[in-house]
Design a protein around this motif. Structure first.
Motif, PDB file in Angstrom:
ATOM      1  N   SER A  45      -6.101 -42.476  57.564  1.00 24.30           N
ATOM      2  CA  SER A  45      -5.526 -43.738  58.048  1.00 24.30           C
ATOM      3  C   SER A  45      -4.513 -43.466  59.150  1.00 24.30           C
ATOM      4  CB  SER A  45      -4.857 -44.503  56.898  1.00 24.30           C
ATOM      5  OG  SER A  45      -5.822 -44.843  55.919  1.00 24.30           O
ATOM      6  N   ASP A 149     -11.160 -48.993  58.208  1.00 25.52           N
ATOM      7  CA  ASP A 149     -10.496 -48.159  57.203  1.00 25.52           C
ATOM      8  C   ASP A 149     -10.928 -48.592  55.807  1.00 25.52           C
ATOM      9  OD1 ASP A 149      -8.906 -46.317  55.960  1.00 25.52           O
ATOM     10  OD2 ASP A 149      -7.016 -47.012  56.824  1.00 25.52           O
ATOM     11  N   GLU A 150     -11.880 -47.889  55.256  1.00 19.43           N
ATOM     12  CA  GLU A 150     -12.436 -48.168  53.924  1.00 19.43           C
ATOM     13  C   GLU A 150     -12.757 -49.658  53.754  1.00 19.43           C
ATOM     14  OE1 GLU A 150     -10.709 -46.179  50.591  1.00 19.43           O
ATOM     15  OE2 GLU A 150      -9.340 -45.049  51.855  1.00 19.43           O
TER      16      GLU A 150
HETATM   17 MG   LIG Z   1      -6.188 -44.186  54.037  1.00 18.70          MG
END
Ligand SMILES: [Mg+2]
Ligand SMILES: Nc1ncnc2c1ncn2[C@@H]1O[C@H](COP(=O)(O)OP(=O)(O)OP(=O)(O)O)[C@@H](O)[C@H]1O
Length: 258
Positions: A45, A149-150
């Motif tokens: 991240s 991000d995910e």
């Molecule tokens: Mg992360």
């Protein structure tokens, strides 16, 4: 226009925790889809925050098309982050800056399979549908780079697979340079041109695998299964508890919107 991204000798430290990322070198071709896998806390991240320019306090260079310039970069997260009092269309209108706003929004809603839901409020959507709106919002200004991000990690396995297929469809229709951070190896394999595996903190590249299998891909393709073993081995060398996707169940929690 999609941009190339050059990450050159990038290193990031936080005073409290020390080095969290790098040295990292990555050259990403325009319009390619790259997944980043790695143990929790290895700086994935953080890397996205550096690319989007939310954090400029790092060593090394991040270039777009070979230049130290600002690029149009959009980002989508695990939570869709929609404004609950605004309809789907109004959530997109809020950020859309294109001249032909309504046409752009209509086209994107069609692309993510939500045209009929343009008037719905976020609370009337399933998790998968809300995440589709979030993808549409990330694309609404035709960014040069899209960072994810995910984005599907809060969804059930079946919905996640549908969204992965939707993402492949979106990327084929609009080939934006895309970086997907995920813990789901199958997600990386089904969507990406390339999978980059990072070591435990500080994140460095331990494996960089090109996936030369045409899309849409069959999840049971022997070539993907072989690559999965290679990724698992790479993750195993950096983290003994490599996270994997549970086997898909036969039930879906997502209303039929696609
Ligand atoms: Mg992360
Ligand atoms: N603003 C910050 N201040 C201090 N430390 C930070 C900050 N942001 C991140 N870190 C630290 O940097 C490391 C990397 O964090 P990051 O969120 O990038 O990991 P990640 O790879 O995305 O992990 P996960 O897979 O769990 O999401 C962690 O140890 C985290 O505690």
């Amino acid at each position: 226009m999609s941009a190339a991204i050059s990450i050159r000798d990038v290193r990031k430290s936080f005073p409290e925790v020390g080095p969290v990322l790098g040295p990292l070198d990555l050259e990403i071709e325009p319009a390619t889809f790259v997944s980043v896998l790695g143990p929790s806390g290895c700086g994935k991240s953080t890397l996205l925050r550096l690319i989007i320019g939310l954090d400029t306090d790092h060593a090394g260079e991040i270039l777009f098309d070979g230049e130290a310039r600002d690029a149009s970069v959009s980002m989508a997260f695990q939570e869709p982050r929609l404004l609950p009092w605004r309809s789907v269309r109004a959530n997109l209108q809020l950020v859309c800056e294109t001249a032909d706003r309504e046409q752009t929004i209509d086209g994107l809603l069609e692309l993510v399979g939500l045209h009929e839901f343009h008037d719905a409020l976020p609370k009337q959507l399933s998790g998968g549908m809300a995440q589709r709106v979030s993808l549409a919002r990330a694309l609404v200004n035709e960014p040069e780079v899209m960072l994810l991000d995910e984005p599907f990690s809060a969804l059930d396995a079946m919905t996640r697979m549908r969204l992965q297929d939707a993402l492949v469809h979106i990327h084929q229709a609009r080939p934006t340079t895309t970086l997907l951070v995920t813990h789901d190896i199958d997600e990386a394999l089904v969507t990406s041109d390339r999978v980059v595996v990072l070591a435990d903190r500080p994140g460095r590249v331990v494996e960089d695998i090109a996936i030369a299998v045409p899309r849409p891909r069959d999840r049971t393709d022997a070539r993907l299964i072989e690559l999965k073993a290679r990724i698992l081995r790479a993750l195993g060398t950096v983290d003994g508890t490599a996270e994997t996707t549970p086997a898909p169940s036969s039930a879906s929690a997502e209303p039929a919107a696609a």
